[in-house]
Design a protein around this motif. Structure first.
Motif, PDB file in Angstrom:
ATOM      1  N   TRP A  64      14.700  56.649  78.058  1.00 18.43           N
ATOM      2  CA  TRP A  64      16.293  55.894  77.852  1.00 18.43           C
ATOM      3  C   TRP A  64      16.376  54.910  77.079  1.00 18.43           C
ATOM      4  O   TRP A  64      15.914  53.656  77.237  1.00 18.43           O
ATOM      5  CB  TRP A  64      16.626  55.416  79.341  1.00 18.43           C
ATOM      6  N   ASN A  89      21.477  59.142  78.091  1.00 18.43           N
ATOM      7  CA  ASN A  89      22.429  58.791  77.345  1.00 18.43           C
ATOM      8  C   ASN A  89      22.263  57.150  77.597  1.00 18.43           C
ATOM      9  O   ASN A  89      22.223  56.155  78.423  1.00 18.43           O
ATOM     10  CB  ASN A  89      23.816  58.985  77.855  1.00 18.43           C
ATOM     11  N   ARG A  91      24.728  55.014  76.697  1.00 18.07           N
ATOM     12  CA  ARG A  91      25.783  54.399  77.290  1.00 18.07           C
ATOM     13  C   ARG A  91      25.833  54.299  78.545  1.00 18.07           C
ATOM     14  O   ARG A  91      26.731  53.459  79.255  1.00 18.07           O
ATOM     15  CB  ARG A  91      26.971  55.330  76.605  1.00 18.07           C
ATOM     16  N   SER A 185      27.532  65.902  77.970  1.00 19.93           N
ATOM     17  CA  SER A 185      28.259  64.558  77.734  1.00 19.93           C
ATOM     18  C   SER A 185      28.976  64.082  78.995  1.00 19.93           C
ATOM     19  O   SER A 185      29.333  62.994  79.150  1.00 19.93           O
ATOM     20  CB  SER A 185      29.162  64.570  76.587  1.00 19.93           C
ATOM     21  N   HIS A 228      21.136  63.275  72.324  1.00 16.80           N
ATOM     22  CA  HIS A 228      21.991  64.226  72.032  1.00 16.80           C
ATOM     23  C   HIS A 228      21.357  65.250  71.163  1.00 16.80           C
ATOM     24  O   HIS A 228      20.503  64.895  70.550  1.00 16.80           O
ATOM     25  CB  HIS A 228      23.105  63.868  71.393  1.00 16.80           C
ATOM     26  N   ASN A 504      32.427  58.779  72.973  1.00 14.75           N
ATOM     27  CA  ASN A 504      31.117  58.682  73.512  1.00 14.75           C
ATOM     28  C   ASN A 504      30.020  58.506  72.446  1.00 14.75           C
ATOM     29  O   ASN A 504      30.782  58.381  71.028  1.00 14.75           O
ATOM     30  CB  ASN A 504      30.640  59.868  74.257  1.00 14.75           C
ATOM     31  N   SER A 506      28.014  60.326  71.151  1.00 15.91           N
ATOM     32  CA  SER A 506      27.834  61.711  70.108  1.00 15.91           C
ATOM     33  C   SER A 506      29.106  61.849  69.406  1.00 15.91           C
ATOM     34  O   SER A 506      29.172  62.778  68.639  1.00 15.91           O
ATOM     35  CB  SER A 506      27.581  62.890  70.808  1.00 15.91           C
TER      36      SER A 506
END
Length: 520
Positions: A64, A89, A91, A185, A228, A504, A506
């Motif tokens: 992470w 992710n 985010r 996602s 990703h 997002n 990606s």
């Protein structure tokens, strides 16, 4: 194609690349410049530390963190030790990350130190009681909170594991074993973990590198997040297959990226259309020497023809390609070829990659759900047989959930997600198609369309638009223009201008956020 790796493991790929490319530059991260030999040594030490921490083959290890050298070393080290990588992710907030860690039953987690003002270790602290299988959290920094371990201390523990033991562990991993679990996602629902094997990863990104024309000595600026597929596999893995240099960037800022391209003489730039548009429109773009750029690969959204033309005409980039993939298919299904004309690159995502079948559940030339069958299709969603059965049928066909059209040459145009389609007075409206048409307007920098309720027609389109700098386009002007360019049922009935569209990491537009906005 690389027959000598057919189709081995990621650990073997790292070892092979170190032997094959030696002192050629592998990674440039800030002031750190690492050769392939040195990268191989660091990955081996990371693998040894994972083994010393009790990681066994098949255990899940998560990372992470943003795009850095430490991400590369920790991730490749874990996979070399036989672990299954779970990229998380950046985010995500603490609860979102904890949900993925819990469902994947992660044993070991690597986290960044403070990133963009957020301490990931602190964000996860209150979630730890709900993660009984998470044994260690390693902070990729010189120091760590009491409940975590610092990266140097973690690596030091691996000194008691010999190089021969690391190699034996790496060689014991089968090509058909899982190498990673890529969580979707989550733009249309709860993320699900697609299980991809070592052999699939190597085969797919050897194919990707071959079709893209990636070659030894290329210098790849990777802004796409490593969590990703586009960042990890079309970035790190592809570079390892060809001896290219990875130059990671943790965040995208157009000005610094332009400077980075010039300073590091970047030749390959993968990225979503919004990133490329920002570079083209930046006021300082002409101050930077971008002449080394020779290959751009894009996708993940509507690609305006004007964008392709500007990349070729203004930046003199000889090869611009589009591609289509999804996590459940190892990130690669179709790809344009290097000799395709700009109109094909802009209007389609190219043809199926080798040994891949595509079906569209509709009459020829009509839009329908896209199905894929081939070597890249996941073995399933992690510990979710119900979702797996719904996604992949008994004959191996993956239901993508995307709507597309195949032209007579076999080029695929993805028109939308099934869940994004709306019906206007009985006519199916596909937002991606409408966005592609609206994107031709010279005053628009970005566009997104959603369906909203309408008392007479059931649903109609609403457009969220971003003007180009200096443009004074009004909603009425855009709607009038649209009436001249498309069928009436496709024309948005309402336009709301925003400073930027929510995306997002990606590059995909977060239409869930647009739908949640209050009426303007």
């Amino acid at each position: 194609m690389r027959g000598d790796l057919e189709w081995g493991t990621v650990g073997r790929l790292v070892r092979d690349a170190a032997a094959r490319y030696g002192e050629r530059e592998a990674v440039v991260d800030g002031r750190t410049r690492l050769s392939y030999t040195a990268l191989g040594d660091r990955v081996e030490r990371s693998a040894a530390a994972c083994m010393a921490a009790g990681v066994e083959r098949g255990d899940r290890v998560a990372v992470w963190a943003p795009n850095t050298l430490d991400w590369i070393v920790s991730a490749l080290g874990a996979v070399t030790a036989g672990a299954v990588l779970v990229p998380v992710n950046t985010r995500f907030k603490g609860a979102e990350a904890a949900d993925v860690l819990r469902r994947a039953r992660v044993r070991l987690l690597f986290v960044t130190g403070t990133f963009l003002g957020t301490s990931y270790a602190a964000a996860l602290r209150r979630e730890r009681p709900a993660l009984p299988e998470l044994e260690q959290v390693v902070v990729l920094a010189d120091t760590a909170p009491k409940t975590c371990r610092a990266w140097p201390d973690f690596l030091a523990d691996g000194d008691r594991i010999t190089a021969a033991e690391v190699r034996a562990r790496a060689d014991s991993v089968e090509p058909g074993a899982p190498s990673d679990i890529l969580y979707t996602s989550g733009t249309t629902g709860r993320p699900k973990g697609a299980v991809i094997t070592h052999a699939q990863t190597l085969r797919c990104y050897d194919v990707w590198s071959e079709l893209a024309g990636l070659r030894e000595g290329d210098r790849c600026l990777i802004v796409n997040p490593f969590f990703h597929t586009f960042g990890y596999k079309a970035g790190i893995i592809a570079a390892l297959t060809r001896g290219a240099t990875v130059v990671p960037r943790p965040v995208f800022e157009a000005g610094p990226v332009l400077a980075h391209i010039a300073a590091e003489r970047i030749s390959v730039l993968p990225g979503p259309p919004a990133l490329l548009q920002s570079l083209l429109d930046h006021p300082d773009r002409r101050r930077h020497d971008l002449s080394t750029l020779r290959l751009i690969v894009t996708g993940a959204a509507v690609v305006p023809l004007r964008l392709i033309e500007r990349l070729r005409d203004e930046l003199r980039v000889p090869t611009v390609l589009t591609a289509y993939g999804l996590s459940e298919a190892s990130g690669i299904v179709t790809m344009c070829r290097r000799d395709d004309p700009p109109a094909t690159v802009a209007a389609t995502s190219g043809r199926a990659v080798p040994d891949t079948e595509i079906r569209v559940l509709a009459a020829p030339g009509e839009p329908g759900e896209v199905l894929v069958r081939g070597h890249q299709v996941m073995s399933g969603y992690f510990e979710d047989p119900g979702a797996t059965e719904a996604a992949v049928d008994a004959d191996g066909w993956l239901r993508t959930g995307d709507i597309g059209v195949l032209d007579p040459a076999g080029n695929l145009t993805v028109t939308d997600r099934i869940k994004d389609m709306y019906v206007v007075g009985g006519f199916n409206a596909y937002p991606a198609e409408i966005e592609r048409l609206l994107g031709r307007h010279p005053d628009l920098a970005d566009i997104a369309v959603i369906g909203v309720a309408d008392a007479r027609l059931g649903e109609v389109g609403k457009a969220y638009a971003v003007r180009r700098p200096g443009a004074a386009l009004t909603a009425d002007e855009l709607i009038d223009w649209a009436r001249r360019e498309m069928a009436n049922y496709k024309v948005p009935r309402e336009v709301e201008f925003l400073a930027e569209l929510p995306r997002n990491a990606s590059g995909k537009i977060l239409k869930t956020e647009l739908r949640a906005r209050r009426p303007s």
